[in-house]
Scaffold this motif. Structure first.
Motif, PDB file in Angstrom:
ATOM      1  N   THR A 264       0.838  -1.211   0.000  1.00 34.75           N
ATOM      2  CA  THR A 264       0.000   0.000   0.000  1.00 34.75           C
ATOM      3  C   THR A 264       0.869   1.256   0.000  1.00 34.75           C
ATOM      4  N   ALA A 265       1.877   1.269   0.875  1.00 30.75           N
ATOM      5  CA  ALA A 265       2.738   2.446   0.983  1.00 30.75           C
ATOM      6  C   ALA A 265       3.459   2.711  -0.338  1.00 30.75           C
ATOM      7  N   THR A 266       3.886   1.652  -1.003  1.00 31.29           N
ATOM      8  CA  THR A 266       4.585   1.811  -2.284  1.00 31.29           C
ATOM      9  C   THR A 266       3.640   2.374  -3.342  1.00 31.29           C
ATOM     10  N   ARG A 267       2.449   1.780  -3.431  1.00 31.28           N
ATOM     11  CA  ARG A 267       1.475   2.238  -4.443  1.00 31.28           C
ATOM     12  C   ARG A 267       1.128   3.717  -4.247  1.00 31.28           C
ATOM     13  N   VAL A 268       0.816   4.086  -3.000  1.00 29.61           N
ATOM     14  CA  VAL A 268       0.394   5.469  -2.752  1.00 29.61           C
ATOM     15  C   VAL A 268       1.562   6.432  -3.008  1.00 29.61           C
ATOM     16  N   ALA A 269       2.765   6.034  -2.582  1.00 27.50           N
ATOM     17  CA  ALA A 269       3.936   6.898  -2.787  1.00 27.50           C
ATOM     18  C   ALA A 269       4.179   7.119  -4.282  1.00 27.50           C
ATOM     19  N   LEU A 270       4.044   6.069  -5.073  1.00 28.86           N
ATOM     20  CA  LEU A 270       4.314   6.202  -6.517  1.00 28.86           C
ATOM     21  C   LEU A 270       3.200   6.982  -7.215  1.00 28.86           C
ATOM     22  N   GLU A 271       1.963   6.754  -6.787  1.00 23.64           N
ATOM     23  CA  GLU A 271       0.851   7.547  -7.355  1.00 23.64           C
ATOM     24  C   GLU A 271       1.061   9.032  -7.052  1.00 23.64           C
ATOM     25  N   GLY A 272       1.590   9.298  -5.862  1.00 23.24           N
ATOM     26  CA  GLY A 272       1.872  10.686  -5.471  1.00 23.24           C
ATOM     27  C   GLY A 272       2.890  11.350  -6.388  1.00 23.24           C
ATOM     28  N   LEU A 273       3.718  10.540  -7.049  1.00 21.84           N
ATOM     29  CA  LEU A 273       4.696  11.091  -8.003  1.00 21.84           C
ATOM     30  C   LEU A 273       4.060  11.276  -9.383  1.00 21.84           C
ATOM     31  N   GLY A 274       2.780  10.942  -9.500  1.00 21.76           N
ATOM     32  CA  GLY A 274       2.101  11.068 -10.789  1.00 21.76           C
ATOM     33  C   GLY A 274       2.202   9.807 -11.632  1.00 21.76           C
ATOM     34  N   LEU A 275       2.713   8.724 -11.042  1.00 12.50           N
ATOM     35  CA  LEU A 275       2.842   7.479 -11.808  1.00 12.50           C
ATOM     36  C   LEU A 275       1.515   6.719 -11.822  1.00 12.50           C
ATOM     37  N   GLN A 276       1.376   5.861 -12.846  1.00 12.11           N
ATOM     38  CA  GLN A 276       0.116   5.146 -13.042  1.00 12.11           C
ATOM     39  C   GLN A 276       0.265   3.679 -12.645  1.00 12.11           C
ATOM     40  N   ILE A 277      -0.556   3.237 -11.695  1.00 12.00           N
ATOM     41  CA  ILE A 277      -0.561   1.827 -11.298  1.00 12.00           C
ATOM     42  C   ILE A 277      -1.294   1.059 -12.404  1.00 12.00           C
ATOM     43  N   TRP A 336      13.737   2.982   0.109  1.00 15.06           N
ATOM     44  CA  TRP A 336      14.827   3.362  -0.806  1.00 15.06           C
ATOM     45  C   TRP A 336      14.359   3.212  -2.268  1.00 15.06           C
ATOM     46  N   VAL A 337      13.572   2.182  -2.530  1.00 12.51           N
ATOM     47  CA  VAL A 337      13.107   1.941  -3.895  1.00 12.51           C
ATOM     48  C   VAL A 337      12.192   3.081  -4.368  1.00 12.51           C
ATOM     49  N   VAL A 338      11.221   3.477  -3.548  1.00 14.30           N
ATOM     50  CA  VAL A 338      10.331   4.572  -3.994  1.00 14.30           C
ATOM     51  C   VAL A 338      11.098   5.888  -4.073  1.00 14.30           C
ATOM     52  N   ASP A 339      12.068   6.059  -3.162  1.00  6.70           N
ATOM     53  CA  ASP A 339      12.898   7.270  -3.205  1.00  6.70           C
ATOM     54  C   ASP A 339      13.711   7.288  -4.502  1.00  6.70           C
ATOM     55  N   SER A 340      14.241   6.125  -4.891  1.00  3.96           N
ATOM     56  CA  SER A 340      15.011   6.028  -6.139  1.00  3.96           C
ATOM     57  C   SER A 340      14.129   6.300  -7.348  1.00  3.96           C
ATOM     58  N   MET A 341      12.864   5.890  -7.268  1.00  6.65           N
ATOM     59  CA  MET A 341      11.932   6.176  -8.366  1.00  6.65           C
ATOM     60  C   MET A 341      11.765   7.689  -8.503  1.00  6.65           C
ATOM     61  N   ALA A 357       8.246  10.832  -2.006  1.00  4.16           N
ATOM     62  CA  ALA A 357       7.864   9.410  -2.039  1.00  4.16           C
ATOM     63  C   ALA A 357       8.308   8.726  -0.740  1.00  4.16           C
ATOM     64  N   ASN A 358       9.519   9.039  -0.304  1.00  3.23           N
ATOM     65  CA  ASN A 358      10.054   8.473   0.928  1.00  3.23           C
ATOM     66  C   ASN A 358       9.196   8.888   2.131  1.00  3.23           C
ATOM     67  N   ARG A 359       8.797  10.170   2.158  1.00  2.00           N
ATOM     68  CA  ARG A 359       7.974  10.671   3.261  1.00  2.00           C
ATOM     69  C   ARG A 359       6.617   9.955   3.289  1.00  2.00           C
ATOM     70  N   VAL A 360       5.979   9.864   2.114  1.00  2.00           N
ATOM     71  CA  VAL A 360       4.659   9.226   2.033  1.00  2.00           C
ATOM     72  C   VAL A 360       4.769   7.748   2.420  1.00  2.00           C
ATOM     73  N   PHE A 361       5.794   7.080   1.895  1.00  5.26           N
ATOM     74  CA  PHE A 361       5.977   5.654   2.201  1.00  5.26           C
ATOM     75  C   PHE A 361       6.056   5.436   3.713  1.00  5.26           C
ATOM     76  N   ASN A 362       6.943   6.168   4.367  1.00  9.42           N
ATOM     77  CA  ASN A 362       7.156   5.958   5.804  1.00  9.42           C
ATOM     78  C   ASN A 362       5.918   6.302   6.615  1.00  9.42           C
ATOM     79  N   ASN A 363       5.235   7.354   6.191  1.00 14.17           N
ATOM     80  CA  ASN A 363       4.016   7.768   6.878  1.00 14.17           C
ATOM     81  C   ASN A 363       2.976   6.649   6.849  1.00 14.17           C
TER      82      ASN A 363
END
Ligand SMILES: *Cc1c(COP(=O)(O)O)cnc(C)c1O
Length: 369
Positions: A264-277, A336-341, A357-363
């Motif tokens: 969940t944290a990964t999906r939301v963090a990546l969506e927050g970057l404007g990426l499409q699941i 680290w992976v979402v931060d690298s994205m 992304a890192n902030r959203v993931f950890n939150n």
């Protein structure tokens, strides 16, 4: 390099250590003890009546299910490479096949399955992936299985759970064969395939079909604590250690919860970057992102940030980024992976790096219910 592909997954140090011990002979009381303990924990994990283990990759177990559990006509859901593989196996064994095809981002629909069964009363086995790994899709297997059994309890429901067993809870009430393999959520090297079996499946197997993948022949030996042919001793020893960690030390509820929070944290963090699941119904085993520039992103991840993720296959080659969530993964590695994205998108000039992304993931991972 952080290995974040949805199979093979990294093998933890403790598992590698137990597999480094000198080989033991497979026809000995020592190995029988190990084998019996492993099989009973496996049956507990699968939540099935019995289980059979093959020395093969997951595809071997898929083949065994087709040959031993389909006598007349197969109904197969194909929403990706692994559904397609069931079709190819069934055809290779001259089975009649009814195929339900879907886009790789679209889950199978119960009504389509019901309709196909009504039109083909000679269907005796149904095949589906729980998570179709080519698009990271979760099929509503439990619902469909229940509907099938309500129509005709004699239809055998075969669920490929290679990227679902050990990832999320599976309701096996209406599932007859549940397939898994060693190199995904079980964090082992490739080479073991396992099938959990219901009472219905055990009755249908009868004397079994084929030779190496004859389920009846293997089951007979395995219930006695041995295997029909040479056991994959090293991998079985590794499997016993994995199952001990998962079932006895950490507990499956905790594993499922951690995996769910990571996914969940990964999906939301990546969506927050404007990426499409990519999938409409994502499975927890992996996050699949659809992006026209997926290949460049993957290259940057690997070369600059030391992260290896998977791409897409066939028509999605170059368009998909698949990030693994299976196994025991430290949250700081997943962060680290979402931060690298985010860094990769910034390197490509698409966004400005802000550590978001890192902030959203950890939150989400640590603080949200
Ligand atoms: C990995 C996988 C398989 C098995 O593949 P092998 O390469 O034979 O181990 C089967 N089904 C799914 C859904 C998978 O992800």
């Amino acid at each position: 390099m952080l290995l974040f592909t949805p199979g093979p997954t990294p093998v933890p140090e403790r598992i590698r250590q137990v597999m480094a011990a000198p080989t033991i002979h497979h026809r000995t009381p020592e190995f029988t003890k190990i084998f019996k303990e492993t099989r009973s924990m496996l049956i507990e994990l699968l939540d099935m009546k019995d289980a059979v283990i093959f020395a093969s990759t997951g595809t071997g177990a898929m083949e065994a299910c087709v040959t031993n559990l389909c006598k007349s006509k197969a109904l197969i859901v194909n929403a990706g490479k692994f559904g397609e593989r069931f079709v190819k196996i069934a055809k290779a064994f001259d089975k009649e096949v009814v195929e339900l095809q879907y886009d790789w981002n679209t889950a199978a629909k119960k009504d389509d399955v019901i309709e196909a069964i009504r039109q083909n009363p000679d269907i005796d086995a149904f095949f589906i992936q729980i998570c179709e790994s080519s698009g990271g899709l979760r099929h509503p297997v439990e619902d469909i299985a229940q509907a099938i059994k309500a129509i005709d309890p004699k239809i055998t429901v075969v669920a490929d759970g290679i990227t679902a067993v050990g990832v999320e809870p599976i309701d096996t009430t209406h599932i007859d064969a549940l397939i898994t393999g060693s190199q995904k959520a079980l964090m082992l090297p490739p080479g073991l395939a396992m099938v959990g079996l219901s009472s219905h499946a055990l009755a249908k197997i009868g004397d079994g079909v084929g030779f190496y993948f004859n389920m009846a022949a293997e089951l007979k030996k395995q219930r006695e604590g041995t295997t029909a042919y040479t056991a994959a001793t090293t991998l079985i020893i590794g499997l016993r250690e994995v199952l001990t960690i998962l079932l006895k030390e950490i507990g499956m509820d905790e594993i499922y919860d951690q995996t769910d929070r990571r996914a969940t944290a990964t999906r939301v963090a990546l969506e927050g970057l404007g990426l499409q699941i990519y999938p409409q119904k994502p499975a927890n085993a992996m996050t699949a992102v659809y992006d026209e520039d997926a290949e460049n992103i993957r290259k940057i991840l690997k070369n600059r940030y030391g992260v290896q993720v998977a791409g897409g296959q066939d028509h999605l080659k170059g368009k998909l980024i698949r990030i693994n969530h299976m196994g025991l993964i430290e949250p700081y590695e997943a962060a680290w992976v979402v931060d690298s994205m985010e860094k990769a998108l910034s390197d490509l000039g698409r966004i400005e790096y802000r550590g978001e992304a890192n902030r959203v993931f950890n939150n989400i991972y640590y603080f949200e219910e």
